[in-house]
Design a protein around this motif. Sequence first.
Motif, PDB file in Angstrom:
ATOM      1  N   PRO A 171       0.734  -1.187   0.046  1.00  0.00           N
ATOM      2  CA  PRO A 171       0.146  -0.004  -0.012  1.00  0.00           C
ATOM      3  C   PRO A 171       0.717   1.206   0.201  1.00  0.00           C
ATOM      4  O   PRO A 171       1.945   1.299   0.722  1.00  0.00           O
ATOM      5  N   PHE A 172       0.354   2.345  -0.739  1.00  0.00           N
ATOM      6  CA  PHE A 172       1.164   3.447  -0.766  1.00  0.00           C
ATOM      7  C   PHE A 172       1.420   4.031   0.457  1.00  0.00           C
ATOM      8  O   PHE A 172       2.679   4.256   0.631  1.00  0.00           O
ATOM      9  N   ASP A 173       0.504   4.266   1.596  1.00  0.00           N
ATOM     10  CA  ASP A 173       0.814   4.872   2.800  1.00  0.00           C
ATOM     11  C   ASP A 173       1.801   4.005   3.428  1.00  0.00           C
ATOM     12  O   ASP A 173       2.611   4.685   4.386  1.00  0.00           O
ATOM     13  N   LYS A 174       1.743   2.610   3.490  1.00  0.00           N
ATOM     14  CA  LYS A 174       2.761   1.914   4.068  1.00  0.00           C
ATOM     15  C   LYS A 174       4.264   1.940   3.439  1.00  0.00           C
ATOM     16  O   LYS A 174       5.302   2.205   4.124  1.00  0.00           O
ATOM     17  N   LEU A 175       4.250   2.437   2.210  1.00  0.00           N
ATOM     18  CA  LEU A 175       5.739   2.495   1.540  1.00  0.00           C
ATOM     19  C   LEU A 175       6.322   3.729   2.026  1.00  0.00           C
ATOM     20  O   LEU A 175       7.132   3.953   2.160  1.00  0.00           O
ATOM     21  N   LEU A 176       5.398   4.846   2.156  1.00  0.00           N
ATOM     22  CA  LEU A 176       5.923   6.216   2.579  1.00  0.00           C
ATOM     23  C   LEU A 176       6.287   6.214   4.173  1.00  0.00           C
ATOM     24  O   LEU A 176       7.145   6.728   4.554  1.00  0.00           O
ATOM     25  N   GLN A 177       5.508   5.213   5.001  1.00  0.00           N
ATOM     26  CA  GLN A 177       5.982   5.078   6.367  1.00  0.00           C
ATOM     27  C   GLN A 177       7.225   4.172   6.539  1.00  0.00           C
ATOM     28  O   GLN A 177       8.091   4.679   7.198  1.00  0.00           O
TER      29      GLN A 177
END
Length: 176
Positions: free
Chosen positions: A62-68
């Motif tokens: 998921p995109f938000d997990k990548l950023l985290q």
Amino acid sequence: SSDISPNAVDVKSKLESNLLKQTSALPDKLPDVGGIVPPLPQYCKDKRASDDYFMRSCKPLPFDKLLQMARSRAPNMDGYKDVLLVQCSLTLQQQHVSLVGPRNSLLWTLYEQECQRDYGWIPSFELPREGVVLDFGANHGIFSVLVAKAHPQLSSILAFEASPPTAFFAQENVLS
């Protein structure tokens, strides 16, 4: 009347002449890089088979997990919010690698590296101890990652990628 000055024409002629001299001095055949290059794996027979094979080692990210989990600062990634991202852990050219990136472009890069071997068989490269490798147009950084793993004696690998989002994925892959 021409818009090009006579000096520019002279410079162009000299450059063309020098280029012809340099290319005529190149050998007809590239030297053997040495080492054993294994045959292409079965899954390289067609792109769909290679995609299926590589995806067995990948999971959606998921995109938000990548950023985290990012180890580097992400540029503006608005264009990637709806793109299917994947995280892969696999063996490529005898090196274990962990990679992240957009599914389709990452699969294409894996296919090029493993099946087309666009850059040759990296473990057989003869690179000088404490040498420096330049990777222009690094894309996802896979070439840099493979060179670093196969040749730990190098002092530096400098990877350059012009697209900020793609450079972000290269940084993440190099830092993993």
